[in-house]
Scaffold this motif. Sequence first.
Motif, PDB file in Angstrom:
ATOM      1  N   ALA A  91       0.830  -1.206   0.000  1.00  0.00           N
ATOM      2  CA  ALA A  91       0.000   0.000   0.000  1.00  0.00           C
ATOM      3  C   ALA A  91       0.865   1.256   0.000  1.00  0.00           C
ATOM      4  O   ALA A  91       0.588   2.231  -0.705  1.00  0.00           O
ATOM      5  CB  ALA A  91      -0.930  -0.011   1.209  1.00  0.00           C
ATOM      6  N   GLU A  92       1.939   1.230   0.788  1.00  0.00           N
ATOM      7  CA  GLU A  92       2.830   2.388   0.863  1.00  0.00           C
ATOM      8  C   GLU A  92       3.530   2.626  -0.473  1.00  0.00           C
ATOM      9  O   GLU A  92       3.687   3.768  -0.901  1.00  0.00           O
ATOM     10  CB  GLU A  92       3.862   2.170   1.967  1.00  0.00           C
ATOM     11  CG  GLU A  92       4.773   3.364   2.190  1.00  0.00           C
ATOM     12  CD  GLU A  92       5.702   3.159   3.367  1.00  0.00           C
ATOM     13  OE1 GLU A  92       6.655   3.956   3.494  1.00  0.00           O
ATOM     14  OE2 GLU A  92       5.487   2.218   4.150  1.00  0.00           O
ATOM     15  N   GLN A  93       3.942   1.544  -1.132  1.00  0.00           N
ATOM     16  CA  GLN A  93       4.620   1.685  -2.423  1.00  0.00           C
ATOM     17  C   GLN A  93       3.699   2.289  -3.477  1.00  0.00           C
ATOM     18  O   GLN A  93       4.089   3.187  -4.226  1.00  0.00           O
ATOM     19  CB  GLN A  93       5.123   0.313  -2.892  1.00  0.00           C
ATOM     20  CG  GLN A  93       5.954   0.362  -4.164  1.00  0.00           C
ATOM     21  CD  GLN A  93       6.558  -0.988  -4.497  1.00  0.00           C
ATOM     22  OE1 GLN A  93       6.603  -1.896  -3.671  1.00  0.00           O
ATOM     23  NE2 GLN A  93       7.036  -1.135  -5.717  1.00  0.00           N
ATOM     24  N   VAL A  94       2.453   1.805  -3.524  1.00  0.00           N
ATOM     25  CA  VAL A  94       1.487   2.335  -4.482  1.00  0.00           C
ATOM     26  C   VAL A  94       1.152   3.792  -4.152  1.00  0.00           C
ATOM     27  O   VAL A  94       1.125   4.654  -5.037  1.00  0.00           O
ATOM     28  CB  VAL A  94       0.212   1.475  -4.491  1.00  0.00           C
ATOM     29  CG1 VAL A  94      -0.868   2.125  -5.351  1.00  0.00           C
ATOM     30  CG2 VAL A  94       0.513   0.071  -4.994  1.00  0.00           C
ATOM     31  N   SER A 153       1.468  -8.698  -6.574  1.00  0.00           N
ATOM     32  CA  SER A 153       2.798  -8.500  -5.986  1.00  0.00           C
ATOM     33  C   SER A 153       3.827  -9.461  -6.554  1.00  0.00           C
ATOM     34  O   SER A 153       5.022  -9.242  -6.420  1.00  0.00           O
ATOM     35  CB  SER A 153       2.729  -8.656  -4.463  1.00  0.00           C
ATOM     36  OG  SER A 153       2.190  -9.921  -4.117  1.00  0.00           O
ATOM     37  N   GLU A 154       3.363 -10.538  -7.194  1.00  0.00           N
ATOM     38  CA  GLU A 154       4.247 -11.491  -7.860  1.00  0.00           C
ATOM     39  C   GLU A 154       4.042 -11.377  -9.367  1.00  0.00           C
ATOM     40  O   GLU A 154       3.016 -10.881  -9.819  1.00  0.00           O
ATOM     41  CB  GLU A 154       3.936 -12.923  -7.402  1.00  0.00           C
ATOM     42  CG  GLU A 154       4.139 -13.153  -5.908  1.00  0.00           C
ATOM     43  CD  GLU A 154       5.595 -13.064  -5.487  1.00  0.00           C
ATOM     44  OE1 GLU A 154       6.464 -13.291  -6.360  1.00  0.00           O
ATOM     45  OE2 GLU A 154       5.853 -12.765  -4.312  1.00  0.00           O
ATOM     46  N   PRO A 155       5.025 -11.839 -10.172  1.00  0.00           N
ATOM     47  CA  PRO A 155       4.826 -11.799 -11.624  1.00  0.00           C
ATOM     48  C   PRO A 155       3.505 -12.462 -11.997  1.00  0.00           C
ATOM     49  O   PRO A 155       3.256 -13.604 -11.617  1.00  0.00           O
ATOM     50  CB  PRO A 155       6.024 -12.596 -12.163  1.00  0.00           C
ATOM     51  CG  PRO A 155       7.076 -12.463 -11.108  1.00  0.00           C
ATOM     52  CD  PRO A 155       6.330 -12.419  -9.800  1.00  0.00           C
ATOM     53  N   PRO A 156       2.629 -11.763 -12.692  1.00  0.00           N
ATOM     54  CA  PRO A 156       1.286 -12.295 -12.955  1.00  0.00           C
ATOM     55  C   PRO A 156       1.296 -13.507 -13.880  1.00  0.00           C
ATOM     56  O   PRO A 156       1.898 -13.481 -14.954  1.00  0.00           O
ATOM     57  CB  PRO A 156       0.550 -11.118 -13.602  1.00  0.00           C
ATOM     58  CG  PRO A 156       1.630 -10.232 -14.134  1.00  0.00           C
ATOM     59  CD  PRO A 156       2.811 -10.408 -13.238  1.00  0.00           C
ATOM     60  N   LEU A 175       3.534  -5.178  -9.296  1.00  0.00           N
ATOM     61  CA  LEU A 175       3.887  -4.235  -8.236  1.00  0.00           C
ATOM     62  C   LEU A 175       5.283  -3.658  -8.430  1.00  0.00           C
ATOM     63  O   LEU A 175       5.530  -2.498  -8.129  1.00  0.00           O
ATOM     64  CB  LEU A 175       3.784  -4.929  -6.873  1.00  0.00           C
ATOM     65  CG  LEU A 175       4.063  -4.066  -5.638  1.00  0.00           C
ATOM     66  CD1 LEU A 175       3.065  -2.922  -5.517  1.00  0.00           C
ATOM     67  CD2 LEU A 175       4.035  -4.918  -4.365  1.00  0.00           C
ATOM     68  N   ARG A 176       6.197  -4.462  -8.936  1.00  0.00           N
ATOM     69  CA  ARG A 176       7.569  -3.992  -9.154  1.00  0.00           C
ATOM     70  C   ARG A 176       7.615  -2.805 -10.109  1.00  0.00           C
ATOM     71  O   ARG A 176       8.489  -1.940 -10.009  1.00  0.00           O
ATOM     72  CB  ARG A 176       8.413  -5.136  -9.723  1.00  0.00           C
ATOM     73  CG  ARG A 176       9.890  -4.818  -9.884  1.00  0.00           C
ATOM     74  CD  ARG A 176      10.594  -5.850 -10.737  1.00  0.00           C
ATOM     75  NE  ARG A 176      10.133  -5.799 -12.127  1.00  0.00           N
ATOM     76  CZ  ARG A 176      10.644  -6.539 -13.106  1.00  0.00           C
ATOM     77  NH1 ARG A 176      11.604  -7.419 -12.835  1.00  0.00           N
ATOM     78  NH2 ARG A 176      10.180  -6.441 -14.338  1.00  0.00           N
TER      79      ARG A 176
END
Length: 310
Positions: A91-94, A153-156, A175-176
Amino acid sequence: MEDPDVLTARELEILSLTGSGHSAQEIAHLLRISRCAVENHRRRIYRKLGAAGQGQAVFRGLLLLAAPAGEPRLARGRELVIVHARCVLAAEQVTRALLEQGRAVAIVHDAVPYEEDVQGWTGTKFTAVLVDPVPADWALAARLGARAVAVPSEPPEPCMVTDAVARGAYAVLWLRDVPEHLCAVLDLVAREYVVVGAGMCRSLGHAPRLTAREREVLASIARGHTVKQTARLLGIAGKTVESTRARLFSKLGARNRSEALTNAYRTGLMAPSPGAPGERLLPGERLSPGERRRSRRLTGPGSADLPGRT
């Protein structure tokens, strides 16, 4: 003279940091003011917004950034991005990526907690950023009438992308890649584009090829059989079942039995229930009376799916 009903720049700053999940102590450190000053600002914010607590204040305050004509507002014509994330770090990263570009952000951890606040904001443009969404999370975008962006958060995996688009996602972004690309993706989504990476597109719609043995093990998993039961029905060793399951999970991009079944259903590799038309029995297996009756109802005697009189 300061308007007693309008949020000041400092109050808006504290409101944004509060919505980003920062504590009073962290806000005090970031703004180089005392914690007592932060608490005083928060109390004034609650009073001005008529909010009962922190969550409602954040939601109501940030809605002001996109208020329709005739309503009090801080800026005109801006959308509100609703971030839904269970992981605080995600959440903080976004949120950081959005705030750095001057976007109005509100974070929620459940469904819209203050639905009465949303009903009067018919002119507001919402975008819902859903981090690692589960099926229930998509209701948030629907209730807001928002365009949804899925952020795994992981490669889709292909199945995840297919499912997200099927549920109405306008974009899928790992996410990355959020810090560099999220705001650009939101701009495209606002123009009705659907944004999915080229690598994801190439893998969509292609069901993995399973061997006959892997299909038998998949069918056994669907019936809830244990490794021992599967081994006995197929006449093979338990170790063979386990190694076949490992290959099967890898092909389906699954980590467990439930995910394997879900991905198999989505890619059309199996029917929705044991005994459904076109699904064969395992060697040594018989349908239960209930499954047999259901199959007869679905197919009828003499059909191509069940043997009948000719």
